[in-house]
Scaffold this motif. Structure first.
Motif, PDB file in Angstrom:
ATOM      1  N   GLY A 106       0.799  -1.207   0.000  1.00 25.71           N
ATOM      2  CA  GLY A 106       0.000   0.000   0.000  1.00 25.71           C
ATOM      3  C   GLY A 106       0.836   1.262   0.000  1.00 25.71           C
ATOM      4  N   PRO A 107       0.193   2.402  -0.210  1.00 24.07           N
ATOM      5  CA  PRO A 107       0.902   3.673  -0.253  1.00 24.07           C
ATOM      6  C   PRO A 107       1.246   4.165   1.144  1.00 24.07           C
ATOM      7  N   VAL A 108       2.136   5.127   1.215  1.00 21.11           N
ATOM      8  CA  VAL A 108       2.284   5.945   2.413  1.00 21.11           C
ATOM      9  C   VAL A 108       1.474   7.204   2.151  1.00 21.11           C
ATOM     10  N   VAL A 109       0.654   7.602   3.120  1.00 20.56           N
ATOM     11  CA  VAL A 109      -0.274   8.721   2.947  1.00 20.56           C
ATOM     12  C   VAL A 109       0.092   9.827   3.930  1.00 20.56           C
ATOM     13  N   ALA A 110       0.143  11.045   3.437  1.00 22.63           N
ATOM     14  CA  ALA A 110       0.458  12.202   4.277  1.00 22.63           C
ATOM     15  C   ALA A 110      -0.689  13.198   4.231  1.00 22.63           C
ATOM     16  N   ALA A 111      -0.801  13.968   5.303  1.00 26.55           N
ATOM     17  CA  ALA A 111      -1.798  15.029   5.354  1.00 26.55           C
ATOM     18  C   ALA A 111      -1.166  16.275   5.931  1.00 26.55           C
ATOM     19  N   ALA A 112      -1.728  17.418   5.589  1.00 26.89           N
ATOM     20  CA  ALA A 112      -1.325  18.701   6.156  1.00 26.89           C
ATOM     21  C   ALA A 112      -2.585  19.419   6.613  1.00 26.89           C
ATOM     22  N   VAL A 113      -2.512  20.065   7.768  1.00 27.59           N
ATOM     23  CA  VAL A 113      -3.685  20.701   8.365  1.00 27.59           C
ATOM     24  C   VAL A 113      -3.305  22.072   8.911  1.00 27.59           C
ATOM     25  N   VAL A 114      -4.185  23.044   8.690  1.00 29.79           N
ATOM     26  CA  VAL A 114      -4.040  24.383   9.250  1.00 29.79           C
ATOM     27  C   VAL A 114      -5.290  24.692  10.059  1.00 29.79           C
ATOM     28  N   PHE A 115      -5.098  25.145  11.301  1.00 34.44           N
ATOM     29  CA  PHE A 115      -6.208  25.569  12.156  1.00 34.44           C
ATOM     30  C   PHE A 115      -6.082  27.045  12.490  1.00 34.44           C
ATOM     31  N   GLU A 116      -7.212  27.714  12.623  1.00 38.01           N
ATOM     32  CA  GLU A 116      -7.256  29.009  13.281  1.00 38.01           C
ATOM     33  C   GLU A 116      -7.328  28.764  14.789  1.00 38.01           C
ATOM     34  N   PRO A 117      -6.771  29.671  15.595  1.00 44.10           N
ATOM     35  CA  PRO A 117      -6.720  29.424  17.046  1.00 44.10           C
ATOM     36  C   PRO A 117      -8.072  29.185  17.704  1.00 44.10           C
ATOM     37  N   ASP A 118      -9.136  29.737  17.146  1.00 44.87           N
ATOM     38  CA  ASP A 118     -10.458  29.598  17.759  1.00 44.87           C
ATOM     39  C   ASP A 118     -11.313  28.517  17.096  1.00 44.87           C
ATOM     40  N   ARG A 119     -10.709  27.720  16.214  1.00 42.34           N
ATOM     41  CA  ARG A 119     -11.463  26.648  15.550  1.00 42.34           C
ATOM     42  C   ARG A 119     -10.620  25.372  15.536  1.00 42.34           C
ATOM     43  N   ILE A 120     -10.576  24.723  16.700  1.00 39.63           N
ATOM     44  CA  ILE A 120      -9.784  23.504  16.863  1.00 39.63           C
ATOM     45  C   ILE A 120     -10.671  22.442  17.503  1.00 39.63           C
ATOM     46  N   PRO A 121     -10.838  21.296  16.895  1.00 40.76           N
ATOM     47  CA  PRO A 121     -11.669  20.244  17.489  1.00 40.76           C
ATOM     48  C   PRO A 121     -11.114  19.787  18.839  1.00 40.76           C
ATOM     49  N   ALA A 122     -12.001  19.439  19.741  1.00 43.30           N
ATOM     50  CA  ALA A 122     -11.591  18.888  21.038  1.00 43.30           C
ATOM     51  C   ALA A 122     -11.233  17.414  20.881  1.00 43.30           C
ATOM     52  N   GLY A 123     -10.284  16.960  21.701  1.00 39.95           N
ATOM     53  CA  GLY A 123      -9.956  15.540  21.725  1.00 39.95           C
ATOM     54  C   GLY A 123      -8.887  15.101  20.758  1.00 39.95           C
ATOM     55  N   LEU A 124      -8.197  16.039  20.109  1.00 37.84           N
ATOM     56  CA  LEU A 124      -7.143  15.661  19.169  1.00 37.84           C
ATOM     57  C   LEU A 124      -5.981  14.997  19.901  1.00 37.84           C
ATOM     58  N   ASN A 125      -5.442  13.969  19.282  1.00 36.11           N
ATOM     59  CA  ASN A 125      -4.301  13.264  19.846  1.00 36.11           C
ATOM     60  C   ASN A 125      -3.632  12.452  18.733  1.00 36.11           C
ATOM     61  N   ASP A 126      -2.490  11.891  19.035  1.00 34.52           N
ATOM     62  CA  ASP A 126      -1.828  10.955  18.140  1.00 34.52           C
ATOM     63  C   ASP A 126      -2.847   9.915  17.693  1.00 34.52           C
ATOM     64  N   SER A 127      -2.959   9.705  16.386  1.00 29.35           N
ATOM     65  CA  SER A 127      -3.991   8.805  15.855  1.00 29.35           C
ATOM     66  C   SER A 127      -3.877   7.394  16.435  1.00 29.35           C
ATOM     67  N   LYS A 128      -2.660   6.980  16.783  1.00 30.12           N
ATOM     68  CA  LYS A 128      -2.467   5.622  17.317  1.00 30.12           C
ATOM     69  C   LYS A 128      -3.054   5.470  18.715  1.00 30.12           C
TER      70      LYS A 128
END
Length: 218
Positions: free
Chosen positions: A49-71
């Motif tokens: 399978g492929p290796v998949v990468a993502a890039a993300v930009v957040f504004e300081p007042d729009r960040i989902p709760a509960g973010l953590n290392d996906s593992k």
């Protein structure tokens, strides 16, 4: 030339429970390098399978709760956060194929996918936070390598979730196309079932022929 940054504060994080926050991004903002993107990859270790990468930009007042290392998240948590990240942040995804991995090696293929994910963002970022010890070569802006970044930066954590969910979905589809291998179950990792299937059926076009025992089939 490869750019590498040494571990920041060696040993400091060994005894602390790591939870991502926005401090790396805010420091960059205070320096005037904004927007800031976090980038990470999923799938360096599998045999297929492929290796998949993502890039993300957040504004300081729009960040989902509960973010953590996906593992560290359950499947249900990752799927829910995936949708929240897409709705609250700017997101781009890129991948490197098994053939690319075989041609240039997994490290370079991973970094190139991260670079292309950053380049694909709908906003022009001025700084990148990359998980691991290497800054992806060829970025159009400055960057820092953040060791264990997916447990320290919310932007990197979000990128790790996006990359993991997308790759799992791709491998589930691969399981339909190549049903003999069980890709939908193990996502291409070297489980006993997967290795047994390779022994019986040989490799398929999704296998990384430069990896381990697969070299015997090359």
């Amino acid at each position: 030339m490869k750019r590498r940054t040494p571990p920041d504060s060696p040993g400091l994080f060994a005894e602390l429970p790591l939870m991502p926050d926005f401090s790396f991004e805010l420091r960059a903002q205070l320096r005037g390098t904004w927007p800031v993107a976090g980038t990470d990859e999923a799938g360096r270790g599998p045999l297929a399978g492929p290796v998949v990468a993502a890039a993300v930009v957040f504004e300081p007042d729009r960040i989902p709760a509960g973010l953590n290392d996906s593992k560290k998240l359950t499947l249900r948590q990752r799927e829910a956060l995936y949708e929240e990240i897409l709705s609250m942040g700017e997101v781009a995804i890129a991948s490197s194929s098994p053939r690319s991995i075989d041609r240039i090696d997994i490290r370079k293929a991973s970094l190139d996918a991260m670079r292309r994910a950053v380049a694909g963002l709908p906003v022009a970022v001025r700084h990148v936070l990359a998980d691991g010890r290497d800054v992806p070569p060829g970025l159009a802006c400055s960057g820092d390598a953040v060791v264990k970044g997916d447990a320290r930066s919310v932007s990197i954590a979000a990128a790790s979730i996006i990359a993991k969910v997308m790759r799992d979905r791709m491998m589930a589809r691969a399981g339909v196309v190549y049903p003999a291998y069980g890709f939908e179950i193990h996502a291409g990792y070297g489980t006993e079932r997967h290795r047994s299937a390779i022994a019986v059926h040989g490799p398929c076009p999704l296998h990384r022929m430069s990896f381990g025992s697969l070299k015997l089939f090359a």
